[in-house]
Design a protein around this motif. Structure first.
Motif, PDB file in Angstrom:
ATOM      1  N   VAL A  21     -28.580  -5.252  -8.711  1.00 14.73           N
ATOM      2  CA  VAL A  21     -27.895  -4.735  -7.524  1.00 14.73           C
ATOM      3  C   VAL A  21     -26.440  -4.525  -7.925  1.00 14.73           C
ATOM      4  O   VAL A  21     -25.820  -5.385  -8.537  1.00 14.73           O
ATOM      5  CB  VAL A  21     -28.014  -5.728  -6.349  1.00 14.73           C
ATOM      6  N   GLN A  22     -25.909  -3.371  -7.599  1.00 16.30           N
ATOM      7  CA  GLN A  22     -24.553  -3.020  -8.008  1.00 16.30           C
ATOM      8  C   GLN A  22     -23.829  -2.273  -6.903  1.00 16.30           C
ATOM      9  O   GLN A  22     -24.457  -1.671  -6.038  1.00 16.30           O
ATOM     10  CB  GLN A  22     -24.586  -2.091  -9.231  1.00 16.30           C
ATOM     11  N   LYS A  23     -22.512  -2.315  -6.977  1.00 13.58           N
ATOM     12  CA  LYS A  23     -21.694  -1.439  -6.147  1.00 13.58           C
ATOM     13  C   LYS A  23     -20.349  -1.275  -6.814  1.00 13.58           C
ATOM     14  O   LYS A  23     -19.931  -2.109  -7.615  1.00 13.58           O
ATOM     15  CB  LYS A  23     -21.562  -1.948  -4.715  1.00 13.58           C
ATOM     16  N   GLY A  24     -19.694  -0.159  -6.506  1.00 14.29           N
ATOM     17  CA  GLY A  24     -18.398   0.100  -7.108  1.00 14.29           C
ATOM     18  C   GLY A  24     -18.096   1.580  -7.156  1.00 14.29           C
ATOM     19  O   GLY A  24     -18.684   2.371  -6.417  1.00 14.29           O
ATOM     20  N   ASN A  25     -17.180   1.935  -8.052  1.00 17.17           N
ATOM     21  CA  ASN A  25     -16.785   3.327  -8.249  1.00 17.17           C
ATOM     22  C   ASN A  25     -17.332   3.823  -9.584  1.00 17.17           C
ATOM     23  O   ASN A  25     -17.525   3.041 -10.505  1.00 17.17           O
ATOM     24  CB  ASN A  25     -15.265   3.462  -8.250  1.00 17.17           C
ATOM     25  N   PHE A  26     -17.550   5.116  -9.669  1.00 17.01           N
ATOM     26  CA  PHE A  26     -17.962   5.722 -10.927  1.00 17.01           C
ATOM     27  C   PHE A  26     -16.745   5.855 -11.829  1.00 17.01           C
ATOM     28  O   PHE A  26     -15.614   5.905 -11.363  1.00 17.01           O
ATOM     29  CB  PHE A  26     -18.580   7.101 -10.667  1.00 17.01           C
ATOM     30  N   PRO A  27     -16.967   5.947 -13.142  1.00 18.10           N
ATOM     31  CA  PRO A  27     -15.838   6.160 -14.059  1.00 18.10           C
ATOM     32  C   PRO A  27     -15.291   7.583 -13.949  1.00 18.10           C
ATOM     33  O   PRO A  27     -15.905   8.441 -13.326  1.00 18.10           O
ATOM     34  CB  PRO A  27     -16.459   5.905 -15.444  1.00 18.10           C
ATOM     35  N   GLU A  28     -14.157   7.814 -14.570  1.00 17.43           N
ATOM     36  CA  GLU A  28     -13.536   9.139 -14.590  1.00 17.43           C
ATOM     37  C   GLU A  28     -14.539  10.163 -15.103  1.00 17.43           C
ATOM     38  O   GLU A  28     -15.335   9.823 -15.969  1.00 17.43           O
ATOM     39  CB  GLU A  28     -12.306   9.122 -15.490  1.00 17.43           C
ATOM     40  N   PRO A  29     -14.591  11.332 -14.638  1.00 19.86           N
ATOM     41  CA  PRO A  29     -13.723  11.982 -13.665  1.00 19.86           C
ATOM     42  C   PRO A  29     -14.212  11.839 -12.219  1.00 19.86           C
ATOM     43  O   PRO A  29     -13.717  12.520 -11.325  1.00 19.86           O
ATOM     44  CB  PRO A  29     -13.772  13.443 -14.086  1.00 19.86           C
TER      45      PRO A  29
END
Length: 71
Positions: A21-29
């Motif tokens: 199970v995960q959550k967060g932001n994607f890497p650039e860009p």
């Protein structure tokens, strides 16, 4: 297809290899896209349901996929 949809598909592919199970932001860009992934028992025996929600501002993609449980 939107960027959110494509990111959600990619996250499901990753989760099939490593069920966490995960959550967060994607890497650039794509750091402005937020994701939340869930893994739960499905209504079908020996199957798991992976659900990924990806959003940015008003754009949201919600995808689910069933996979066979590893024995």
């Amino acid at each position: 297809m939107t960027i959110a949809y494509l990111l959600a598909k990619e996250k499901i592919r990753e989760l099939k290899k490593d069920l966490k199970v995960q959550k967060g932001n994607f890497p650039e860009p794509n750091q402005s896209f937020v994701f939340e992934a869930q893994i739960k028992e499905s209504d079908y025996p020996s199957m798991l349901e992976i659900t990924v929600k990806v959003s940015k501002d008003k754009e949201t993609a919600l995808l689910s996929e069933l996979i066979e449980k590893k024995q």
